[in-house]
Design a protein around this motif. Structure first.
Motif, PDB file in Angstrom:
ATOM      1  N   ALA A  80      80.762 102.918  -1.226  1.00 18.77           N
ATOM      2  CA  ALA A  80      79.675 102.377  -0.393  1.00 18.77           C
ATOM      3  C   ALA A  80      78.377 102.257  -1.185  1.00 18.77           C
ATOM      4  CB  ALA A  80      79.463 103.275   0.828  1.00 18.77           C
ATOM      5  N   PHE A  81      78.094 103.251  -2.024  1.00 18.79           N
ATOM      6  CA  PHE A  81      76.861 103.229  -2.815  1.00 18.79           C
ATOM      7  C   PHE A  81      76.885 102.053  -3.797  1.00 18.79           C
ATOM      8  CE2 PHE A  81      74.944 107.785  -2.636  1.00 18.79           C
ATOM      9  CZ  PHE A  81      75.196 107.857  -1.290  1.00 18.79           C
ATOM     10  N   GLY A  82      78.032 101.832  -4.429  1.00 15.52           N
ATOM     11  CA  GLY A  82      78.143 100.721  -5.368  1.00 15.52           C
ATOM     12  C   GLY A  82      77.903  99.390  -4.681  1.00 15.52           C
ATOM     13  N   ARG A  83      78.494  99.244  -3.504  1.00 16.76           N
ATOM     14  CA  ARG A  83      78.349  98.003  -2.750  1.00 16.76           C
ATOM     15  C   ARG A  83      76.906  97.794  -2.309  1.00 16.76           C
ATOM     16  NH1 ARG A  83      81.730  94.384  -0.084  1.00 16.76           N
ATOM     17  NH2 ARG A  83      81.075  94.068   2.065  1.00 16.76           N
ATOM     18  N   ALA A  84      76.270  98.872  -1.836  1.00 16.01           N
ATOM     19  CA  ALA A  84      74.883  98.767  -1.388  1.00 16.01           C
ATOM     20  C   ALA A  84      73.977  98.374  -2.551  1.00 16.01           C
ATOM     21  CB  ALA A  84      74.417 100.095  -0.791  1.00 16.01           C
ATOM     22  N   LEU A  85      74.206  98.961  -3.712  1.00 19.03           N
ATOM     23  CA  LEU A  85      73.347  98.670  -4.868  1.00 19.03           C
ATOM     24  C   LEU A  85      73.524  97.222  -5.319  1.00 19.03           C
ATOM     25  CD1 LEU A  85      73.689 102.002  -6.876  1.00 19.03           C
ATOM     26  CD2 LEU A  85      71.650 101.140  -5.698  1.00 19.03           C
ATOM     27  N   GLU A  86      74.772  96.762  -5.340  1.00 18.98           N
ATOM     28  CA  GLU A  86      75.000  95.368  -5.746  1.00 18.98           C
ATOM     29  C   GLU A  86      74.367  94.405  -4.747  1.00 18.98           C
ATOM     30  OE1 GLU A  86      78.731  94.482  -8.198  1.00 18.98           O
ATOM     31  OE2 GLU A  86      79.413  96.120  -6.907  1.00 18.98           O
ATOM     32  N   GLU A  87      74.459  94.724  -3.459  1.00 19.16           N
ATOM     33  CA  GLU A  87      73.838  93.856  -2.445  1.00 19.16           C
ATOM     34  C   GLU A  87      72.318  93.887  -2.552  1.00 19.16           C
ATOM     35  OE1 GLU A  87      77.310  94.187   1.007  1.00 19.16           O
ATOM     36  OE2 GLU A  87      75.216  94.367   1.607  1.00 19.16           O
ATOM     37  N   ALA A  88      71.764  95.097  -2.765  1.00 19.57           N
ATOM     38  CA  ALA A  88      70.304  95.209  -2.868  1.00 19.57           C
ATOM     39  C   ALA A  88      69.783  94.411  -4.060  1.00 19.57           C
ATOM     40  CB  ALA A  88      69.896  96.674  -2.986  1.00 19.57           C
ATOM     41  N   LEU A  89      70.531  94.437  -5.159  1.00 18.08           N
ATOM     42  CA  LEU A  89      70.131  93.664  -6.342  1.00 18.08           C
ATOM     43  C   LEU A  89      70.224  92.164  -6.045  1.00 18.08           C
ATOM     44  CD1 LEU A  89      69.337  94.064  -9.399  1.00 18.08           C
ATOM     45  CD2 LEU A  89      71.748  93.624  -9.914  1.00 18.08           C
ATOM     46  N   ALA A  90      71.331  91.758  -5.426  1.00 18.05           N
ATOM     47  CA  ALA A  90      71.535  90.333  -5.122  1.00 18.05           C
ATOM     48  C   ALA A  90      70.485  89.816  -4.135  1.00 18.05           C
ATOM     49  CB  ALA A  90      72.940  90.121  -4.557  1.00 18.05           C
ATOM     50  N   LEU A  91      70.040  90.660  -3.205  1.00 17.56           N
ATOM     51  CA  LEU A  91      69.032  90.249  -2.225  1.00 17.56           C
ATOM     52  C   LEU A  91      67.612  90.297  -2.806  1.00 17.56           C
ATOM     53  CD1 LEU A  91      70.313  92.067   1.027  1.00 17.56           C
ATOM     54  CD2 LEU A  91      70.270  89.589   0.615  1.00 17.56           C
ATOM     55  N   GLY A  92      67.498  90.758  -4.060  1.00 16.54           N
ATOM     56  CA  GLY A  92      66.182  90.834  -4.692  1.00 16.54           C
ATOM     57  C   GLY A  92      65.334  92.001  -4.202  1.00 16.54           C
ATOM     58  N   LEU A  93      65.975  92.989  -3.548  1.00 20.72           N
ATOM     59  CA  LEU A  93      65.224  94.145  -3.047  1.00 20.72           C
ATOM     60  C   LEU A  93      64.860  95.101  -4.171  1.00 20.72           C
ATOM     61  CD1 LEU A  93      67.399  94.842   0.116  1.00 20.72           C
ATOM     62  CD2 LEU A  93      65.025  94.060   0.115  1.00 20.72           C
ATOM     63  N   ILE A  94      65.684  95.134  -5.216  1.00 20.98           N
ATOM     64  CA  ILE A  94      65.408  95.989  -6.379  1.00 20.98           C
ATOM     65  C   ILE A  94      65.581  95.149  -7.650  1.00 20.98           C
ATOM     66  CG2 ILE A  94      65.927  98.273  -5.408  1.00 20.98           C
ATOM     67  CD1 ILE A  94      68.806  97.968  -6.497  1.00 20.98           C
ATOM     68  N   PRO A  95      64.803  95.480  -8.687  1.00 20.14           N
ATOM     69  CA  PRO A  95      64.859  94.683  -9.921  1.00 20.14           C
ATOM     70  C   PRO A  95      66.002  95.083 -10.847  1.00 20.14           C
ATOM     71  CG  PRO A  95      63.119  96.340 -10.082  1.00 20.14           C
ATOM     72  CD  PRO A  95      63.718  96.468  -8.703  1.00 20.14           C
ATOM     73  N   ARG A  96      66.566  96.289 -10.656  1.00 30.95           N
ATOM     74  CA  ARG A  96      67.646  96.755 -11.531  1.00 30.95           C
ATOM     75  C   ARG A  96      68.482  97.788 -10.807  1.00 30.95           C
ATOM     76  NH1 ARG A  96      65.231 101.571 -12.844  1.00 30.95           N
ATOM     77  NH2 ARG A  96      63.028 101.363 -12.375  1.00 30.95           N
ATOM     78  N   LEU A  97      69.667  98.056 -11.350  1.00 39.17           N
ATOM     79  CA  LEU A  97      70.590  99.000 -10.715  1.00 39.17           C
ATOM     80  C   LEU A  97      70.363 100.415 -11.222  1.00 39.17           C
ATOM     81  CD1 LEU A  97      74.060  97.166 -10.889  1.00 39.17           C
ATOM     82  CD2 LEU A  97      72.632  97.515  -8.861  1.00 39.17           C
ATOM     83  N   PRO A  98      70.197 101.404 -10.324  1.00 35.50           N
ATOM     84  CA  PRO A  98      70.302 102.794 -10.758  1.00 35.50           C
ATOM     85  C   PRO A  98      71.739 103.058 -11.195  1.00 35.50           C
ATOM     86  CG  PRO A  98      69.543 102.635  -8.471  1.00 35.50           C
ATOM     87  CD  PRO A  98      70.012 101.275  -8.877  1.00 35.50           C
ATOM     88  N   ARG A  99      71.933 104.096 -12.003  1.00 37.99           N
ATOM     89  CA  ARG A  99      73.282 104.478 -12.417  1.00 37.99           C
ATOM     90  C   ARG A  99      73.811 105.550 -11.469  1.00 37.99           C
ATOM     91  NH1 ARG A  99      72.489 105.765 -18.709  1.00 37.99           N
ATOM     92  NH2 ARG A  99      74.765 105.594 -18.738  1.00 37.99           N
ATOM     93  N   LEU A 100      75.091 105.455 -11.125  1.00 35.09           N
ATOM     94  CA  LEU A 100      75.707 106.448 -10.235  1.00 35.09           C
ATOM     95  C   LEU A 100      76.320 107.579 -11.059  1.00 35.09           C
ATOM     96  CD1 LEU A 100      77.609 104.296  -7.563  1.00 35.09           C
ATOM     97  CD2 LEU A 100      75.477 105.582  -7.267  1.00 35.09           C
ATOM     98  N   ALA A 101      76.032 108.815 -10.683  1.00 35.26           N
ATOM     99  CA  ALA A 101      76.717 109.968 -11.265  1.00 35.26           C
ATOM    100  C   ALA A 101      77.494 110.648 -10.149  1.00 35.26           C
ATOM    101  CB  ALA A 101      75.723 110.934 -11.891  1.00 35.26           C
ATOM    102  N   VAL A 102      78.823 110.641 -10.281  1.00 34.35           N
ATOM    103  CA  VAL A 102      79.707 111.208  -9.257  1.00 34.35           C
ATOM    104  C   VAL A 102      80.172 112.582  -9.730  1.00 34.35           C
ATOM    105  CG1 VAL A 102      81.834 110.862  -7.943  1.00 34.35           C
ATOM    106  CG2 VAL A 102      80.477 108.881  -8.690  1.00 34.35           C
ATOM    107  N   VAL A 103      80.050 113.580  -8.866  1.00 39.07           N
ATOM    108  CA  VAL A 103      80.413 114.947  -9.261  1.00 39.07           C
ATOM    109  C   VAL A 103      81.559 115.448  -8.389  1.00 39.07           C
ATOM    110  CG1 VAL A 103      79.583 117.285  -9.663  1.00 39.07           C
ATOM    111  CG2 VAL A 103      77.988 115.338  -9.891  1.00 39.07           C
ATOM    112  N   GLN A 104      82.614 115.909  -9.044  1.00 44.15           N
ATOM    113  CA  GLN A 104      83.760 116.481  -8.333  1.00 44.15           C
ATOM    114  C   GLN A 104      83.848 117.979  -8.598  1.00 44.15           C
ATOM    115  OE1 GLN A 104      87.220 113.707  -9.340  1.00 44.15           O
ATOM    116  NE2 GLN A 104      86.941 113.509  -7.113  1.00 44.15           N
ATOM    117  N   ALA A 105      84.573 118.680  -7.731  1.00 38.75           N
ATOM    118  CA  ALA A 105      84.892 120.087  -7.984  1.00 38.75           C
ATOM    119  C   ALA A 105      86.042 120.120  -8.978  1.00 38.75           C
ATOM    120  CB  ALA A 105      85.286 120.776  -6.682  1.00 38.75           C
TER     121      ALA A 105
END
Ligand code: PLP
Ligand code: ZN
Length: 425
Positions: free
Chosen positions: A251-276
């Motif tokens: 969901a986070f990846g999709r939201a970031l790609e949409e936010a970039l495409a809609l021009g809401l943000i100028p660049r993508l933050p990087r996702l850091a996923v943490v597992q046990a």
């Protein structure tokens, strides 16, 4: 309610489906995603103004972003005013993680049932109603079931929960039973419960609301949209989150790609996923350079991410790769230390949430996240979800970092002496 007609597309072969396919896997094995509507969000000021509106949909931190969500008929929507969660800017936790500045924490434990699952559930349960379904079901480590049970009760739907027997934290089980969901304790892991609920619901008129249901993912996009809005649409360098079934990562990846495409943000933050560490098949895949995930038998005290065969790993891999992100794993001891720090900072969260903070500290120490980076971590669930783990950690006789209660006689002098000792300490 006939105008609800979104399309689903298979993320593997691109094949199209209507809103209500017979199961949530394409014939090719791929998972579906909702085909985006050709809609724009209102400008930031108009979006922010919705927070002050009397309309329940405007006040919801999910439906406030309705232009990028499925176009549901209003009478079908079940909302509890989810979202609108706090953003804590913590110097203490920034320092604890080795950052030069603050650590921003988006506290999704402040949702109505105490976890981010409410953001996906308001959408999935509303879709069930729009499709004319009478019953919903999920497999859960506890938070999905607590959320589903609440929204189903509000929406007048029957609810069936498949829990791994003996592995759900007390707060979550209590909520699920209290909200009236019929609960099956499956003698197996979450992964077993997930496989069974998918098999059994396919042939019955029971609507599955696990995150394999792409409408859940749509609702969970709003965690990132609201976080970016909280930050004035100035994206951080990193967004850190725990990974279990990996629906949220997708969901986070999709939201970031949409936010970039809609021009809401100028660049993508990087996702850091943490597992046990004991439930880290996604981390192992990245660490070994493999392209396929190898399921494992999961074990960790962070029960919300005690998952060995994550359903959404392909979507999640795309999200990590598209953002130049990475995947980390942390031990249960590291999770407990991070939880003690998050709790003692006055913020508090359940163990799985604190895996994100533990992972960030490890990534900074390893030089993979720069100390000067701007970082936002997502706390996924409330402190009270898992009281057993917290009280065990703080029990008398435990090690450094524990805050055990002191037993004192019912006597003003003894109590006074105790306070004086504590004040001098
Ligand atoms: C569900 C959940 C997670 C894991 O999210 P996934 O989407 O399954 O990766 C992490 N923390 C908490 C508190 C959760 O409830
Ligand atoms: Zn397909």
């Amino acid at each position: 309610m006939s105008r609800f007609a979104p399309e689903l597309a298979c993320t593997a072969c691109g094949g199209r489906q209507g809103a209500d396919p017979p199961g949530f896997r394409c014939a090719c094995g791929g998972l579906y995603e909702v085909v985006p509507r050709d809609a724009k969000l209102p400008p930031p000021a108009a979006l922010a103004a919705r927070r002050a509106s009397p309309d329940p949909l405007d006040r919801s931190g999910v439906w406030r972003f309705r232009e990028v969500l499925p176009d549901l008929p209003r009478p079908a929507i079940v909302t509890r005013g989810e979202g609108g969660t706090g953003l804590y800017r913590s110097e203490v936790l920034g320092r604890w993680c080795g950052l030069a500045g603050v650590l921003d924490l988006k506290h999704e434990g402040e949702n109505p049932t105490g976890s981010f699952k409410d953001r996906g559930m308001t959408v999935a349960v509303s879709v069930a109603r729009a499709l004319g379904r009478r019953a919903v079901a999920c497999a859960s480590t506890g938070n999905t079931s607590a959320s589903m049970a609440s929204y189903a009760a509000l929406g007048g739907l029957k609810a069936f929960v498949f829990l791994p027997a003996g592995k759900a934290a007390g707060g979550k089980l209590a909520q699920t039973l209290a909200y009236g969901a019929r609960t099956l304790e499956i003698e197996g892991s979450f992964d077993d419960a997930m496989a069974r609920v998918e098999e059994v619901c396919r042939d019955r008129a029971v609507y599955l609301v696990n995150s394999i249901n792409p409408f859940r993912i749509e609702g969970q996009k709003t965690i990132v949209l609201e976080l970016l809005e909280d930050l004035g649409w100035d994206p951080p360098d990193w967004i850190v989150l725990p990974g279990g079934n990996l629906g949220n990562t997708a969901a986070f990846g999709r939201a970031l790609e949409e936010a970039l495409a809609l021009g809401l943000i100028p660049r993508l933050p990087r996702l850091a996923v943490v597992q046990a560490q004991g439930a880290s098949p996604f981390h192992r895949m990245f660490a070994s350079g493999a392209r396929e995930l190898v399921p494992l038998a999961p074990e960790t005290l962070a029960t919300a991410i005690r998952i060995g065969n994550p359903v959404s790993w392909r979507k999640a891999r795309r999200a990590v790769e598209a953002t130049g992100g990475l995947v980390e794993a942390v031990s249960d001891a590291e999770i407990l230390a991070a939880k003690a720090a998050v709790d003692a900072a006055g913020i508090g969260a359940e163990p799985a949430s604190c895996a994100a903070v533990a992972g960030l500290r490890k990534l900074v120490a390893a030089g993979k996240v720069a100390p000067g980076a701007r970082v936002a971590a997502v706390l996924t669930g409330h402190l009270l979800k898992d009281p057993e783990t917290t009280t065990a950690y703080h029990a008398p006789g435990r090690g450094a970092g524990a805050n055990p209660p002191r037993r004192v006689a019912n006597d003003p002098e003894a109590i006074g002496r105790t306070l004086d000792e504590e004040l001098a300490g």
